[in-house]
Design a protein around this motif. Structure first.
Motif, PDB file in Angstrom:
ATOM      1  N   SER A 130      -5.627   0.402  -9.737  1.00 48.05           N
ATOM      2  CA  SER A 130      -4.346   1.014 -10.126  1.00 48.05           C
ATOM      3  C   SER A 130      -4.536   2.478 -10.537  1.00 48.05           C
ATOM      4  O   SER A 130      -3.584   3.253 -10.533  1.00 48.05           O
ATOM      5  N   LEU A 185       1.459  13.739  -6.408  1.00 46.99           N
ATOM      6  CA  LEU A 185       2.825  13.916  -5.885  1.00 46.99           C
ATOM      7  C   LEU A 185       3.651  14.748  -6.859  1.00 46.99           C
ATOM      8  O   LEU A 185       4.330  15.699  -6.468  1.00 46.99           O
ATOM      9  N   LYS A 192       1.354  -2.321 -13.542  1.00 52.21           N
ATOM     10  CA  LYS A 192       0.977  -3.656 -13.064  1.00 52.21           C
ATOM     11  C   LYS A 192       2.197  -4.504 -12.714  1.00 52.21           C
ATOM     12  O   LYS A 192       2.218  -5.216 -11.723  1.00 52.21           O
ATOM     13  N   LYS A 218       1.862   1.982  -3.468  1.00 49.78           N
ATOM     14  CA  LYS A 218       0.719   2.471  -4.266  1.00 49.78           C
ATOM     15  C   LYS A 218       0.494   3.947  -3.960  1.00 49.78           C
ATOM     16  O   LYS A 218       0.188   4.730  -4.847  1.00 49.78           O
ATOM     17  N   THR A 219       0.626   4.302  -2.669  1.00 54.55           N
ATOM     18  CA  THR A 219       0.437   5.696  -2.280  1.00 54.55           C
ATOM     19  C   THR A 219       1.512   6.580  -2.904  1.00 54.55           C
ATOM     20  O   THR A 219       1.269   7.733  -3.243  1.00 54.55           O
ATOM     21  N   LEU A 220       2.710   6.026  -3.087  1.00 55.79           N
ATOM     22  CA  LEU A 220       3.777   6.789  -3.735  1.00 55.79           C
ATOM     23  C   LEU A 220       3.557   6.906  -5.245  1.00 55.79           C
ATOM     24  O   LEU A 220       4.296   7.600  -5.927  1.00 55.79           O
ATOM     25  N   GLY A 221       2.555   6.184  -5.747  1.00 53.53           N
ATOM     26  CA  GLY A 221       2.198   6.340  -7.145  1.00 53.53           C
ATOM     27  C   GLY A 221       2.636   5.216  -8.062  1.00 53.53           C
ATOM     28  O   GLY A 221       2.605   5.368  -9.278  1.00 53.53           O
ATOM     29  N   VAL A 222       3.054   4.082  -7.512  1.00 58.92           N
ATOM     30  CA  VAL A 222       3.448   2.956  -8.375  1.00 58.92           C
ATOM     31  C   VAL A 222       2.170   2.304  -8.913  1.00 58.92           C
ATOM     32  O   VAL A 222       1.462   1.629  -8.189  1.00 58.92           O
ATOM     33  N   HIS A 223       1.859   2.597 -10.178  1.00 57.69           N
ATOM     34  CA  HIS A 223       0.598   2.082 -10.731  1.00 57.69           C
ATOM     35  C   HIS A 223       0.809   1.043 -11.821  1.00 57.69           C
ATOM     36  O   HIS A 223      -0.134   0.400 -12.243  1.00 57.69           O
ATOM     37  N   SER A 245       0.832  -1.203   0.000  1.00 58.34           N
ATOM     38  CA  SER A 245       0.000   0.000   0.000  1.00 58.34           C
ATOM     39  C   SER A 245       0.872   1.262   0.000  1.00 58.34           C
ATOM     40  O   SER A 245       0.530   2.259  -0.642  1.00 58.34           O
ATOM     41  N   ILE A 278      -6.023   4.579  -8.734  1.00 58.54           N
ATOM     42  CA  ILE A 278      -5.783   5.347  -7.499  1.00 58.54           C
ATOM     43  C   ILE A 278      -4.284   5.610  -7.350  1.00 58.54           C
ATOM     44  O   ILE A 278      -3.873   6.716  -7.000  1.00 58.54           O
ATOM     45  N   ALA A 279      -3.473   4.602  -7.662  1.00 55.23           N
ATOM     46  CA  ALA A 279      -2.018   4.786  -7.593  1.00 55.23           C
ATOM     47  C   ALA A 279      -1.578   5.834  -8.611  1.00 55.23           C
ATOM     48  O   ALA A 279      -0.684   6.643  -8.341  1.00 55.23           O
ATOM     49  N   ARG A 280      -2.229   5.827  -9.788  1.00 55.45           N
ATOM     50  CA  ARG A 280      -1.874   6.830 -10.803  1.00 55.45           C
ATOM     51  C   ARG A 280      -2.245   8.222 -10.301  1.00 55.45           C
ATOM     52  O   ARG A 280      -1.492   9.182 -10.471  1.00 55.45           O
ATOM     53  N   ASN A 299      -2.316   9.172  -7.204  1.00 50.69           N
ATOM     54  CA  ASN A 299      -1.300   9.528  -6.207  1.00 50.69           C
ATOM     55  C   ASN A 299      -0.044  10.050  -6.876  1.00 50.69           C
ATOM     56  O   ASN A 299       0.561  11.024  -6.430  1.00 50.69           O
ATOM     57  N   GLN A 300       0.359   9.388  -7.961  1.00 49.16           N
ATOM     58  CA  GLN A 300       1.544   9.826  -8.698  1.00 49.16           C
ATOM     59  C   GLN A 300       1.325  11.222  -9.297  1.00 49.16           C
ATOM     60  O   GLN A 300       2.194  12.086  -9.208  1.00 49.16           O
ATOM     61  N   GLU A 301       0.149  11.431  -9.881  1.00 48.98           N
ATOM     62  CA  GLU A 301      -0.186  12.736 -10.467  1.00 48.98           C
ATOM     63  C   GLU A 301      -0.120  13.824  -9.397  1.00 48.98           C
ATOM     64  O   GLU A 301       0.409  14.905  -9.623  1.00 48.98           O
ATOM     65  N   GLN A 323       3.550  -3.391  -9.441  1.00 52.46           N
ATOM     66  CA  GLN A 323       2.588  -3.645  -8.354  1.00 52.46           C
ATOM     67  C   GLN A 323       2.600  -5.117  -7.952  1.00 52.46           C
ATOM     68  O   GLN A 323       2.606  -5.450  -6.770  1.00 52.46           O
ATOM     69  N   THR A 325      -7.412   3.961   1.897  1.00 52.10           N
ATOM     70  CA  THR A 325      -6.416   3.099   2.537  1.00 52.10           C
ATOM     71  C   THR A 325      -6.124   1.855   1.691  1.00 52.10           C
ATOM     72  O   THR A 325      -5.668   0.836   2.207  1.00 52.10           O
ATOM     73  N   ASN A 326      -6.404   1.959   0.405  1.00 51.91           N
ATOM     74  CA  ASN A 326      -6.070   0.890  -0.557  1.00 51.91           C
ATOM     75  C   ASN A 326      -6.600  -0.493  -0.170  1.00 51.91           C
ATOM     76  O   ASN A 326      -5.923  -1.498  -0.385  1.00 51.91           O
TER      77      ASN A 326
END
Lengths: 228, 254
Positions: free
Chosen positions: B236, B246, A194, A187-192, A184, B238-240, B242-244, A197, B220-221
């Motif tokens: 995924s 950040l 696949k 993922k929060t750091l933006g690793v999207h 998680s 949501i992760a994108r 977060n990247q955007e 992940q 909270t994923n």
């Protein structure tokens, strides 16, 4: 966007959890590595050398302040997030299976975190606190931590049995906390992507199991005399 | 598929208006066809209530084809009911059997206040879109559809994100009442396309700020949203997002 705006937004608060979480994961690797010296089976010589390096050297002693800062930030932010998130649904559902598709431990990070904190209080009062209070602000005066471990875990009394039980349960809580937290955080750091992940999820599971078992084995090894 | 009829007990959330207290009311419906949709079963119940001189149950619906995102029932503890990748209007009564008890509640989230019975106010989603979920285009002739080349993979991923119908099942399923799956679908859809590039940074910042203002929780994923989504929007995204976010915050001037 100012730093304040960023770190007070819902995504920013999660970033704080992610940064501090990864920092604490790195600490766990160091901690587990150093503690594994007990299995050198040399009467604690190597372990005490490692402990002396950490306690009798200004660099790790100063880094320790950073570790506590990271830990406190992780705990405070985590508790605040948990409490705010809980307030977002005032009327509860009469029937609720909406959690389908999510793992129980991913929904219980707050509770697992509190369990780890309770274990940590016992753990710090067992080893860190007696050692640092003996040292004060100096680099000398360390206690024999190997002997302290032996005294805490190798004796046969109800207190020892309860202590070991709390340690094992604390390690299990840590394992589940990591099973969700590890992947998680990324993922929060933006690793999207696949491919990353999936890789991070696999590493996260292996890491949480290995760390959980390694730490749990330490008190058990002393208690059951698996090390001399 | 064999056709059958069933008698059911329904426990439905009744609430007069936004300010009044609500409660679950029990109703009996009989001879319900297995080929009816869930909303048609509600139509039958409402006709029955009108005949009895009672207030019919208010519920949201529009296209009844699974594409508008209006229907929003929380059926037996799951948003849109027991079927995977499905909206309430596309849920058919063959999902149930004779004698079943079905509990129907509205979406529960402080950001989605109940208007009446099963109708909730989802305008918070509209305000999030208004904060940045668009592309500014100067007026003039329509641009040729193929003027800007887009990689197939990206076009597909953008389309998969654009599938979001904004029904709010993600919020209803999330233990934190977080709108992150919805928001991430909107942000991803435009971030993946060249048309979305000029406003990419301000979009994510403004939309996240609006989401927080509306009172949704933090993500909270856990993945409960992805499992409940009728359009199978991927986590995924949501992760994108977060990247955007950040990236936008790290490179901003102030």
């Amino acid at each position: 966007m100012t730093w304040k705006q960023m770190f007070t937004s819902s995504v920013g608060k999660k970033l704080v959890m992610s940064f501090t979480g990864i920092f604490l994961i790195l600490f766990l690797i160091v901690h587990a590595g150093l503690n594994a010296c007990i299995w050198a089976n040399d009467g604690g010589e190597m372990f005490n050398k490692a402990a002396h390096f950490m306690g009798g050297n200004w660099v790790p002693r100063i880094l320790e302040v950073g570790l506590f800062a990271g830990l406190i930030l992780h705990i405070v932010q985590g508790l605040m997030l948990e409490s705010t998130n809980r307030k977002k649904r005032s009327t509860k559902y009469a029937v609720n299976y909406g959690n389908k598709g999510s793992k129980w431990y991913s929904r219980s990070m707050g509770i697992l975190g509190i369990l780890i904190l309770l274990f940590l209080i016992l753990h710090l009062s067992n080893f860190w606190l007696p050692n640092r209070s003996s040292q004060g602000l100096s680099l000398s005066g360390e206690i024999d931590l190997y002997a302290k471990m032996k005294e805490t875990f190798a004796t046969h009394s109800p207190v020892t049995a309860i202590t070991i039980l709390v340690y094992v349960l604390g390690c299990a809580a840590l394992g589940y906390h990591l099973a969700h937290g590890f992947q998680s955080a990324f993922k929060t750091l933006g690793v999207h992507n696949k491919k990353y992940q999936q890789m991070l999820m696999a590493i996260g599971y292996v890491f949480s199991i290995v760390v959980c078992i390694a730490f749990a084995m330490m008190p058990l090894s002393f208690h059951f005399g698996w090390i001399s | 598929m064999e056709h059958y009829t069933m008698n059911l007990t329904l426990k439905v959330w009744r609430q007069k208006n936004a300010k009044s207290e609500g409660h679950l009311e029990t109703y009996q419906v009989s001879d319900i066809s297995s080929e009816m949709s869930f909303l048609e079963m509600f139509d039958v119940l409402n006709e029955q209530l009108i005949r009895d001189g009672k207030e019919p149950i208010a519920f949201d619906h529009d296209c009844r084809e699974g594409i508008c995102g209006m229907c929003s029932m929380y059926i037996n503890g799951k948003p849109h009911g027991p079927w995977q990748a499905n909206t309430t209007c596309q849920l058919h009564m063959r999902a149930f059997k004779d004698g079943d008890t079905i509990v129907v509640e509205p979406w529960r989230a402080n950001a989605f206040p109940v208007v009446k019975d099963l109708v909730v106010d989802r305008t918070a989603f509209d305000r999030i879109i208004q904060a940045g979920g668009y592309v500014s285009v100067n007026t003039g002739n329509a641009v040729d559809g193929n003027a800007i080349p887009i990689e197939k993979d990206k076009a597909d991923a953008a389309f998969a994100a654009a599938m979001c119908i904004g029904c709010g099942a993600c919020v209803a399923a999330c233990k934190n009442s977080s709108a992150m799956l919805f928001l991430s679908a909107k942000v991803s859809h435009l971030a993946l396309l060249p048309q979305g590039a000029p406003e990419r940074k301000s979009r994510v910042v403004n939309m996240v700020a609006q989401m927080d203002k509306e009172g949704f929780g933090a993500c909270t994923n856990t993945g409960a949203c992805e499992a409940a989504c009728p359009k199978e929007i991927s986590l995924s995204n949501i992760a994108r997002l977060n990247q955007e976010y950040l990236t936008a915050s790290l490179v901003s001037e102030k």
